[in-house]
Design a protein around this motif. Sequence first.
Motif, PDB file in Angstrom:
ATOM      1  N   ASN A  96      31.551  48.081  31.772  1.00  0.00           N
ATOM      2  CA  ASN A  96      31.991  48.754  32.993  1.00  0.00           C
ATOM      3  C   ASN A  96      32.317  47.808  34.143  1.00  0.00           C
ATOM      4  OD1 ASN A  96      31.514  50.988  31.477  1.00  0.00           O
ATOM      5  ND2 ASN A  96      29.725  51.681  32.596  1.00  0.00           N
ATOM      6  N   LEU A  97      33.086  46.767  33.840  1.00  0.00           N
ATOM      7  CA  LEU A  97      33.543  45.860  34.889  1.00  0.00           C
ATOM      8  C   LEU A  97      34.847  46.387  35.463  1.00  0.00           C
ATOM      9  CD1 LEU A  97      33.008  42.471  33.031  1.00  0.00           C
ATOM     10  CD2 LEU A  97      31.408  43.688  34.518  1.00  0.00           C
ATOM     11  N   LEU A  98      35.165  45.953  36.684  1.00  0.00           N
ATOM     12  CA  LEU A  98      36.462  46.306  37.261  1.00  0.00           C
ATOM     13  C   LEU A  98      37.481  45.303  36.729  1.00  0.00           C
ATOM     14  CD1 LEU A  98      34.272  47.303  39.480  1.00  0.00           C
ATOM     15  CD2 LEU A  98      36.282  47.531  40.921  1.00  0.00           C
ATOM     16  N   TRP A  99      38.443  45.777  35.978  1.00  0.00           N
ATOM     17  CA  TRP A  99      39.384  44.824  35.379  1.00  0.00           C
ATOM     18  C   TRP A  99      40.343  44.248  36.404  1.00  0.00           C
ATOM     19  CZ3 TRP A  99      44.185  46.099  36.328  1.00  0.00           C
ATOM     20  CH2 TRP A  99      44.555  47.442  36.362  1.00  0.00           C
ATOM     21  N   SER A 100      40.423  44.891  37.578  1.00  0.00           N
ATOM     22  CA  SER A 100      41.331  44.370  38.599  1.00  0.00           C
ATOM     23  C   SER A 100      40.702  43.220  39.384  1.00  0.00           C
ATOM     24  CB  SER A 100      41.746  45.489  39.554  1.00  0.00           C
ATOM     25  OG  SER A 100      40.612  46.047  40.182  1.00  0.00           O
ATOM     26  N   ARG A 101      39.449  42.907  39.095  1.00  0.00           N
ATOM     27  CA  ARG A 101      38.764  41.829  39.799  1.00  0.00           C
ATOM     28  C   ARG A 101      38.382  40.713  38.846  1.00  0.00           C
ATOM     29  NH1 ARG A 101      35.038  43.216  44.493  1.00  0.00           N
ATOM     30  NH2 ARG A 101      36.101  44.905  45.575  1.00  0.00           N
ATOM     31  N   PHE A 109      31.135  42.267  44.082  1.00  0.00           N
ATOM     32  CA  PHE A 109      31.244  43.698  44.367  1.00  0.00           C
ATOM     33  C   PHE A 109      29.887  44.311  44.731  1.00  0.00           C
ATOM     34  CE2 PHE A 109      32.269  48.118  42.510  1.00  0.00           C
ATOM     35  CZ  PHE A 109      32.792  48.553  43.714  1.00  0.00           C
ATOM     36  N   TYR A 141      39.766  36.993  34.499  1.00  0.00           N
ATOM     37  CA  TYR A 141      39.682  38.448  34.577  1.00  0.00           C
ATOM     38  C   TYR A 141      38.930  38.952  33.347  1.00  0.00           C
ATOM     39  CZ  TYR A 141      42.796  38.591  38.538  1.00  0.00           C
ATOM     40  OH  TYR A 141      43.321  38.453  39.782  1.00  0.00           O
ATOM     41  N   SER A 143      39.603  40.947  31.131  1.00  0.00           N
ATOM     42  CA  SER A 143      40.409  41.028  29.905  1.00  0.00           C
ATOM     43  C   SER A 143      40.487  39.682  29.189  1.00  0.00           C
ATOM     44  CB  SER A 143      41.806  41.522  30.240  1.00  0.00           C
ATOM     45  OG  SER A 143      42.434  40.622  31.127  1.00  0.00           O
ATOM     46  N   ARG A 157      26.037  40.823  37.970  1.00  0.00           N
ATOM     47  CA  ARG A 157      26.315  41.839  38.975  1.00  0.00           C
ATOM     48  C   ARG A 157      25.073  42.698  39.218  1.00  0.00           C
ATOM     49  NH1 ARG A 157      30.867  46.262  37.489  1.00  0.00           N
ATOM     50  NH2 ARG A 157      29.237  46.978  36.096  1.00  0.00           N
TER      51      ARG A 157
ATOM     52  N   VAL B 124      33.207  52.777  35.004  1.00  0.00           N
ATOM     53  CA  VAL B 124      33.283  51.913  36.177  1.00  0.00           C
ATOM     54  C   VAL B 124      32.810  52.681  37.419  1.00  0.00           C
ATOM     55  CG1 VAL B 124      34.812  50.572  37.630  1.00  0.00           C
ATOM     56  CG2 VAL B 124      35.132  50.570  35.174  1.00  0.00           C
ATOM     57  N   VAL B 142      37.402  51.092  44.075  1.00  0.00           N
ATOM     58  CA  VAL B 142      37.467  51.276  42.628  1.00  0.00           C
ATOM     59  C   VAL B 142      38.742  52.017  42.224  1.00  0.00           C
ATOM     60  CG1 VAL B 142      36.324  52.191  40.584  1.00  0.00           C
ATOM     61  CG2 VAL B 142      34.960  51.242  42.439  1.00  0.00           C
ATOM     62  N   PRO B 145      42.299  50.259  43.625  1.00  0.00           N
ATOM     63  CA  PRO B 145      42.649  48.993  42.965  1.00  0.00           C
ATOM     64  C   PRO B 145      42.752  49.105  41.434  1.00  0.00           C
ATOM     65  CG  PRO B 145      40.729  48.726  44.394  1.00  0.00           C
ATOM     66  CD  PRO B 145      41.042  50.168  44.370  1.00  0.00           C
ATOM     67  N   GLU B 146      41.846  49.857  40.826  1.00  0.00           N
ATOM     68  CA  GLU B 146      41.869  49.942  39.365  1.00  0.00           C
ATOM     69  C   GLU B 146      43.084  50.726  38.873  1.00  0.00           C
ATOM     70  OE1 GLU B 146      39.046  48.867  36.858  1.00  0.00           O
ATOM     71  OE2 GLU B 146      39.341  47.459  38.480  1.00  0.00           O
ATOM     72  N   PRO B 149      48.387  49.621  39.002  1.00  0.00           N
ATOM     73  CA  PRO B 149      49.652  49.664  38.271  1.00  0.00           C
ATOM     74  C   PRO B 149      50.224  51.081  38.178  1.00  0.00           C
ATOM     75  CG  PRO B 149      48.025  48.376  37.077  1.00  0.00           C
ATOM     76  CD  PRO B 149      47.309  49.017  38.218  1.00  0.00           C
ATOM     77  N   LEU B 219      50.191  43.772  39.386  1.00  0.00           N
ATOM     78  CA  LEU B 219      48.901  44.432  39.616  1.00  0.00           C
ATOM     79  C   LEU B 219      48.099  44.608  38.329  1.00  0.00           C
ATOM     80  CD1 LEU B 219      50.004  47.236  42.115  1.00  0.00           C
ATOM     81  CD2 LEU B 219      48.473  45.325  42.612  1.00  0.00           C
ATOM     82  N   ASP B 220      48.778  44.530  37.203  1.00  0.00           N
ATOM     83  CA  ASP B 220      48.112  44.835  35.940  1.00  0.00           C
ATOM     84  C   ASP B 220      47.394  43.624  35.369  1.00  0.00           C
ATOM     85  OD1 ASP B 220      47.216  45.972  33.680  1.00  0.00           O
ATOM     86  OD2 ASP B 220      49.132  46.850  33.084  1.00  0.00           O
ATOM     87  N   LYS B 221      46.055  43.637  35.467  1.00  0.00           N
ATOM     88  CA  LYS B 221      45.262  42.516  34.966  1.00  0.00           C
ATOM     89  C   LYS B 221      44.551  42.899  33.670  1.00  0.00           C
ATOM     90  CE  LYS B 221      46.163  39.916  38.569  1.00  0.00           C
ATOM     91  NZ  LYS B 221      46.071  40.686  39.755  1.00  0.00           N
ATOM     92  N   ARG B 222      44.938  44.036  33.092  1.00  0.00           N
ATOM     93  CA  ARG B 222      44.235  44.505  31.900  1.00  0.00           C
ATOM     94  C   ARG B 222      44.509  43.636  30.688  1.00  0.00           C
ATOM     95  NH1 ARG B 222      45.225  50.830  32.852  1.00  0.00           N
ATOM     96  NH2 ARG B 222      47.034  49.904  33.761  1.00  0.00           N
TER      97      ARG B 222
END
Lengths: 348, 222
Positions: A96-101, A109, A141, A143, A157, B124, B142, B145-146, B149, B219-222
């Motif tokens: 459950n991490l924020l993938w945008s960070r 966070f 990241y 990912s 965290r 999350v 959350v 930003p998440e 995209p 924006l997509d860091k997946r």
Amino acid sequence: MTAALISLNRATKSFGQGDARITAVDHVDLSVERGQIFGVIGHSGAGKSTLIRLLNGLERADSGEISVAGLDLSHASEAALRKARLKIGMIFQHFNLLWSRTVAQNIAFALEIAGVDRATTKARVTELVGLVGLEGREDAYPSQLSGGQKQRVGIARALANHPDVLLCDEATSALDPETTDAILDLLSDINRRLGLTIVLITHEMHVVRRICDQVAVMEAGKVVETGPAKAVFAQPQAEVTKRFVRQITSADTVDGAFDPALAGGVEGTLIKLIYVGPLARQPVLADAIRQFDLPINIVHGRVSRTRDAAIGELYVEVPAEGAALDALLAYLAERDIVSEIVRGGAQS
Amino acid sequence: MIELLFPNLRIDQFWKATVDTLYMTGLAGTATFVLGLLVGTILFLTSPGQLLANRVVYGALSLATNIFRSIPFIILIVLLIPVTRFLVGRMLGVNAALPALVVGAAPFYARLVEIAFREVSKGVIEATRSMGGGIGTIIFKVLIPEAGPGLASGLTVTLISLVGYTAMAGVIGAGGLGHLAYLEGFQRNNGDVTLAATGMVLVIVFAIQFVGDLATRKLDKR
Ligand SMILES: Nc1ncnc2c1ncn2[C@@H]1O[C@H](COP(=O)(O)OP(=O)(O)OP(=O)(O)O)[C@@H](O)[C@H]1O
Ligand SMILES: [Mg+2]
């Protein structure tokens, strides 16, 4: 009055209405001392996740008392609960991490939520990255990380705000055995070094056996057995516990597989036979002994169970080589037994 | 060269129409983004099983967005004439198109926002709550930003529809490239003007798509 950090008194939580009502946690009494690693084991649907979520108020109990680090969670306001959660870390099966960070931002966070200033946050993040062994990966990241590394971020965290308790919900269930052990070692190291109390739930006996001091066994919402991990495993009382214990003892023999290199005193040829299903129904070996006039000596055997069949492995020693050996192997092959020469016995 | 290809095109008029289209799209787009994000967030949070689950609020808002999304834009403009008169004061010019553009586009974007938020992992949100995060943290740190995209690609699609809407609004007097194509081009039988206006609309749409795709990818860091 003991100094229990966590105590549950007849805690109950159910979901649904009418006939579909499920009591996920049913009158559970537990107490966890400061500094312990407390394991809760049970099968899927036993109510473990619900139980652990009661400990940080993500789920509110229908009845009973729950207190964690001096706060009565059953009567706390939502605001008080949010504040208490800063001191109750939690890690999850799917991280459950924020993938945008990035890694560093994910760890930060937790500090942002606590309202920690920038300079302190930066220093603390560096410290935590070191603690969980992720130096150099700060700007990656999620990912770009492996499962084990993601869980390390999760742990960092969860520890960011110096919690009193760390709750682990199947924290290693998505990891391979080696990574599982590495994460478990990290948790027990943190427990020792920081004196952090850990409550972990799992369906894997291995996890409990490896790091837990105390264990509670759950079945259908109830804690059916609890006590020091060693004692519970040495003399399991409840049927579920016995089954869990059997799980590791049988796993042990499978893990500690026969190592032919260690089998001393074997004369002649050492052959490994692999067969599917019960061999007993067909006395193949007995017939072979008679037909070839060879003393076949069984050195080691085991049966491992897959979902729909039993696979047998038998190590046998035969004083034969050359043509006689070939004939024997052909005989076995005709009867659907796969053989493999482990040592000795030149074939012609 | 331009005079040769487009003999009837008046460059000043053409630029004015382009700027008008960009102005309408830009302003209505900004309002749509803000309003759509707001409505989409409320839709998401009040939907069943979410943090602020509320049947009544979700049902009402959902119905309203569906209704406005279903009304053909040209009819929406006509229906909104009284509102526009009240808000803008007159029924001509670029500003007159804005209320109808926003009412037409915001519900559409709100749905896309709701869908984008639905893609954010429940775990999350749960983790954020477990860290002591409240609803504000969940929305701003959350969800947005998440869902970045999804929000960006949704906005791209919405802006492109908006360009189309401005052209329609142009026909009833709002100015812009649609107005130019219809009045100066079609009605005066100047095919070259219609063609030039169409070309510019394409350029604008392609530019929006390009920037939108770029932002989505970034924006997509997946
Ligand atoms: N939010 C919910 N709404 C309805 N039922 C729920 C909810 N959460 C849990 N349950 C039910 O409560 C019971 C216990 O669930 P819980 O998730 O605590 O089990 P678990 O022991 O963690 O299982 P697993 O090992 O599969 O994670 C299950 O029957 C589940 O269906
Ligand atoms: Mg669970």
